[in-house]
Design an enzyme around this catalytic site. Sequence first.
Site, PDB file in Angstrom:
ATOM      1  N   ASP A 228       0.960  -1.052  -0.132  1.00 17.12           N
ATOM      2  CA  ASP A 228       0.217   0.067   0.219  1.00 17.12           C
ATOM      3  C   ASP A 228       1.007   1.102  -0.017  1.00 17.12           C
ATOM      4  O   ASP A 228       1.987   1.247   0.219  1.00 17.12           O
ATOM      5  CB  ASP A 228      -1.073  -0.076   1.114  1.00 17.12           C
ATOM      6  CG  ASP A 228      -2.064   0.898   0.925  1.00 17.12           C
ATOM      7  OD1 ASP A 228      -2.128   1.733   0.147  1.00 17.12           O
ATOM      8  OD2 ASP A 228      -3.304   0.741   1.344  1.00 17.12           O
TER       9      ASP A 228
HETATM   10  C1  NOJ Z   1      -4.152   3.885  -0.016  1.00 18.60           C
HETATM   11  C2  NOJ Z   1      -5.213   3.034   0.037  1.00 18.60           C
HETATM   12  O1  NOJ Z   1      -5.204   2.382   1.246  1.00 18.60           O
HETATM   13  C3  NOJ Z   1      -5.337   1.799  -1.272  1.00 18.60           C
HETATM   14  O2  NOJ Z   1      -6.508   1.186  -1.006  1.00 18.60           O
HETATM   15  C4  NOJ Z   1      -5.121   2.467  -2.610  1.00 18.60           C
HETATM   16  O3  NOJ Z   1      -5.099   1.614  -3.481  1.00 18.60           O
HETATM   17  C5  NOJ Z   1      -3.742   3.158  -2.383  1.00 18.60           C
HETATM   18  N1  NOJ Z   1      -3.672   4.318  -1.201  1.00 18.60           N
HETATM   19  C6  NOJ Z   1      -3.272   3.616  -3.789  1.00 18.60           C
HETATM   20  O4  NOJ Z   1      -3.812   4.817  -4.030  1.00 18.60           O
END
Ligand code: NOJ
Length: 722
Positions: free
Chosen positions: A288
């Site tokens: 993430d």
């Molecule tokens: C943070 C989020 O938790 C996740 O779900 C997302 O895909 C990523 N950022 C990328 O934007």
Amino acid sequence: MKKDYEKQIQELRKQMTLEEKIGQLQQCGPSLVGAFEVSFEELLDMMFDGRITKEEFERLMGTARQDFHEEDLRAGKVGSYNGIGDAATANRLQKIAVEETRLGIPLLFGYDVIHGFRTVTPIPLAESCAWDPTLWEKTARVAAEEATAAGVHMTFAPMVDVAKDARWGRVSEGAGEDALLNSMYGAAKVKGFQGEDLAKEDSMAACVKHLAAYGAGEAGRDYNRVDLSLQRLWEEYLPPYKACIDAGARAVMPAFNDINGVPCSVNAWLLRDVLRKKWGFDGLVVSDSNAIAECVSHGIAQDKKDAARQAVLAGMDLDMSSNSYSAHLKELIESGEIPESILDEAVEDVLRIKFELGLFEHPYQTNETREQNTMLKLEYRAIALEAAEKSIVLLKNEDHILPLKPGTKLGVFGALAADRGQMTGAWAIGARPEDCISIVDALKTNNVQYQYSADGTDLSKIAAVSDVLIAAVGEMKEESGEAASRADITLKQEDMELVRALKATGKPVVAVLFNGRPLAIPELDRTVPAIVEAWHPGIYAGSAVMHVLFGITNPSGKLTTTFPAAAGQCPMYYAHPNTGRPGGKSKFTSKYLDAPTEPLYPFGYGLSYTDYTYEDLELEKGKDSLLVRVTVRNTGKKAGEEITQCYVQMPCAKRVRPVRELKAFAKTALKPGEARQVVLEIAYDSLGYYDWDMNWVSYEGKLNVFVGGNVRDTLEKELLLR
Ligand code: NOJ
């Protein structure tokens, strides 16, 4: 049939320098530069803490330039991008990768396509209320066709984090509180996104997230700790991720949170033992955003270098935005702290998905003409409207005040009734307000007689000339989604004041809720005769709501998340154990002094403009499964679709079991007066649980089976399982 690229992957990997390998593990996004002296994050903070206004923020963002890190790309230091959603930019960067880097390895473009790209469909929580895998797959296909036309190769979806706590803002992004529903929802999404052949230009790899149990964060606070027994983890939280992998998902995103003290990003048990070994996953693991570096804040890594070491050893392939791998892997390999073979495995995972997506053969999978011709096609819009209508849940309808008769004059109130931009809800990056239809737009185009006031001005005047008053209330799109946990999930003060003022006019009031999570709305429930839960329905919000209000569509959605009667009941979910002292009249039972034990609206609940009855529940032991038969009858005057649900309870087991567990469901179309026998199958394999020592136990003994239109109102029969 999955094609085998292992030979090509090995050959290519052997030609790569250490720097090139590390480059393949780097995913970056465009950074904003030029317009301000502070970082983007600081600018965001400045807006949130009021140092600058939203308008100033937007003006600055508008003048900012995007830095795509082309120099790094040319030098072979970037393997993937996040957040690029237009064909021209994607192809420009791809050309650099293919033509100007030494080995010409194509880039992988990831993007958050959560509930539609340009044709924004209802938020996942809403769409799950349709209990309709065919629909779930169809909307995912639309999303994939549009997103791939804009250059996207992989979506960071589906999110299948079981969410039992309404305070968590990201309940909006998944299929609610139940593991079976999330599993079926996730598998359908994977099929829709990926299509039949990943190498086709309109197929997009699915990245299942967030492994694991991100929805179990303590007190519903985002990113918070997850402390769970392994039994609960395996029974209630892991099945949906596994279902997505079984459906063929080619990527996985570990969650931000820790599980029992070890952050998922560096959790070798989760990423290697469970995901790879037990589940046989051989795809890509993408961190993430910044999650590897955040292991320092978690307090499990000394610094970014240590975090990079732990992450790669745990099996994390791609570093999203934290630059931990790019800054430290070289040193870690050269010093021997990480064997190069571990790095090679990660590199191979990246190359594998690129081969599978057909990027080596066709690195440019789209162009601007395809992009232009693909967005918002008529057939996509029709699916978006169908999804919005099927997602709506009718929560209350006293005295059959709905559907409204043709010609009813409406007084419409609340900013949400006219705010197109709010209708798409959280995580709709490609959404444009001008694509959306608000309630007011829909009433206008359909020549409904109405008067509108956003804030209640002229309320008495409008009420005097209206037959029915509509209150559009709930949440703005920023009030759910990531980093949008709320401690008080009741209706906002100003919304409730508006509703009270409308009620005081004496005219009937219908509340239309736009929101991204279950709300605790006991006062609203007491105040108005009808409540329509529209969620954040996507581009066809207004049309879908209008169709339901006037009975052009008979609502059929059912809640996939319990609506608490008080915020203090959270986490509130149907599949809880009984306790030794189930809530009752006597003092010393499990309950609250100041709130009911029961929810306001139970799981699986939703009304219709017709009525259904259930008769003749029969159970039959088949060879591999239990067959549950029931007759569902439409006793009302309108055609409709009923969602029949089957729950079980194991009243005496070696570990306490939930009072109800959803095991099967079916959606049946019924004409007025029509009756049909619905047959539901429960595989014996699914009738079990983990014992204290983590052995899977097949249940034996008396089994209670419940069938009905929601978890509370059911027929019941028992049988003996041996
Ligand atoms: C943070 C989020 O938790 C996740 O779900 C997302 O895909 C990523 N950022 C990328 O934007």
